[in-house]
Design a protein around this motif. Structure first.
Motif, PDB file in Angstrom:
ATOM      1  N   TYR A  29       0.809  -1.212   0.000  1.00  0.00           N
ATOM      2  CA  TYR A  29       0.000   0.000   0.000  1.00  0.00           C
ATOM      3  C   TYR A  29       0.850   1.272   0.000  1.00  0.00           C
ATOM      4  O   TYR A  29       0.634   2.173  -0.800  1.00  0.00           O
ATOM      5  N   LYS A  30       1.824   1.357   0.892  1.00  0.00           N
ATOM      6  CA  LYS A  30       2.657   2.569   0.977  1.00  0.00           C
ATOM      7  C   LYS A  30       3.459   2.788  -0.300  1.00  0.00           C
ATOM      8  O   LYS A  30       3.593   3.912  -0.779  1.00  0.00           O
ATOM      9  N   ARG A  31       3.977   1.711  -0.872  1.00  0.00           N
ATOM     10  CA  ARG A  31       4.744   1.830  -2.112  1.00  0.00           C
ATOM     11  C   ARG A  31       3.848   2.308  -3.253  1.00  0.00           C
ATOM     12  O   ARG A  31       4.257   3.128  -4.081  1.00  0.00           O
ATOM     13  N   LEU A  32       2.619   1.826  -3.274  1.00  0.00           N
ATOM     14  CA  LEU A  32       1.678   2.251  -4.301  1.00  0.00           C
ATOM     15  C   LEU A  32       1.393   3.741  -4.179  1.00  0.00           C
ATOM     16  O   LEU A  32       1.331   4.452  -5.184  1.00  0.00           O
ATOM     17  N   LEU A  33       1.253   4.236  -2.963  1.00  0.00           N
ATOM     18  CA  LEU A  33       1.013   5.661  -2.770  1.00  0.00           C
ATOM     19  C   LEU A  33       2.209   6.495  -3.202  1.00  0.00           C
ATOM     20  O   LEU A  33       2.050   7.586  -3.759  1.00  0.00           O
ATOM     21  N   GLU A  35       4.808   5.533  -5.405  1.00  0.00           N
ATOM     22  CA  GLU A  35       5.199   5.368  -6.798  1.00  0.00           C
ATOM     23  C   GLU A  35       4.056   5.580  -7.774  1.00  0.00           C
ATOM     24  O   GLU A  35       4.285   5.806  -8.951  1.00  0.00           O
ATOM     25  N   GLY A  36       2.851   5.464  -7.310  1.00  0.00           N
ATOM     26  CA  GLY A  36       1.709   5.574  -8.198  1.00  0.00           C
ATOM     27  C   GLY A  36       1.391   4.239  -8.833  1.00  0.00           C
ATOM     28  O   GLY A  36       2.010   3.214  -8.540  1.00  0.00           O
ATOM     29  N   SER A  37       0.429   4.264  -9.697  1.00  0.00           N
ATOM     30  CA  SER A  37      -0.056   3.037 -10.315  1.00  0.00           C
ATOM     31  C   SER A  37      -0.059   3.193 -11.830  1.00  0.00           C
ATOM     32  O   SER A  37      -0.194   4.289 -12.350  1.00  0.00           O
ATOM     33  N   ASN A  38       0.061   2.109 -12.507  1.00  0.00           N
ATOM     34  CA  ASN A  38      -0.017   2.145 -13.966  1.00  0.00           C
ATOM     35  C   ASN A  38      -1.369   1.636 -14.448  1.00  0.00           C
ATOM     36  O   ASN A  38      -1.543   1.369 -15.617  1.00  0.00           O
ATOM     37  N   ILE A  39      -2.322   1.525 -13.548  1.00  0.00           N
ATOM     38  CA  ILE A  39      -3.655   1.052 -13.903  1.00  0.00           C
ATOM     39  C   ILE A  39      -4.515   2.253 -14.263  1.00  0.00           C
ATOM     40  O   ILE A  39      -4.564   3.247 -13.549  1.00  0.00           O
ATOM     41  N   VAL A  40      -5.189   2.141 -15.395  1.00  0.00           N
ATOM     42  CA  VAL A  40      -6.083   3.187 -15.857  1.00  0.00           C
ATOM     43  C   VAL A  40      -7.447   2.555 -16.081  1.00  0.00           C
ATOM     44  O   VAL A  40      -7.549   1.514 -16.725  1.00  0.00           O
ATOM     45  N   ILE A  41      -8.482   3.177 -15.571  1.00  0.00           N
ATOM     46  CA  ILE A  41      -9.837   2.667 -15.737  1.00  0.00           C
ATOM     47  C   ILE A  41     -10.491   3.444 -16.869  1.00  0.00           C
ATOM     48  O   ILE A  41     -10.613   4.673 -16.817  1.00  0.00           O
ATOM     49  N   LEU A  42     -10.906   2.726 -17.906  1.00  0.00           N
ATOM     50  CA  LEU A  42     -11.563   3.354 -19.053  1.00  0.00           C
ATOM     51  C   LEU A  42     -13.061   3.433 -18.818  1.00  0.00           C
ATOM     52  O   LEU A  42     -13.655   2.529 -18.228  1.00  0.00           O
TER      53      LEU A  42
END
Length: 89
Positions: A29-33, A35-42
């Motif tokens: 969770y902390k790393r995701l916050l 570094e961010g995410s590469n997931i995009v919701i269309l």
């Protein structure tokens, strides 16, 4: 807690016996916050237009190329072209 017995329909190999009680909630969770995410919701209408990630990537690359070319053309406009684009009034 007694060990679970495998049902006859279970085709998972014994060496893949996962113990989910050892899992750690929010491990990344902390790393995701940070570094961010590469997931995009269309949106649904866009998801229908793009069947897979390759189609989305191709469209975005085309858009970037078009933007680069358009930017170059915009910098080379002449006074005559600017006059044509001026609003009439």
């Amino acid at each position: 807690m007694k060990p679970q017995t495998r049902s006859q329909g279970d085709d998972l190999r014994p060496e893949y016996d996962f113990d989910f009680s050892q899992g750690e909630r929010g491990r990344y969770y902390k790393r995701l916050l940070q570094e961010g995410s590469n997931i995009v919701i269309l949106d649904p209408d866009l998801a229908e237009a793009f069947p897979d990630s390759a189609a989305v990537n191709n469209a975005l690359r085309s858009l970037l190329e078009f933007a680069r070319l358009s930017g170059d053309l915009r910098h080379r406009t002449t006074a005559r072209a600017k006059k044509r684009q001026a609003p009439r009034g």
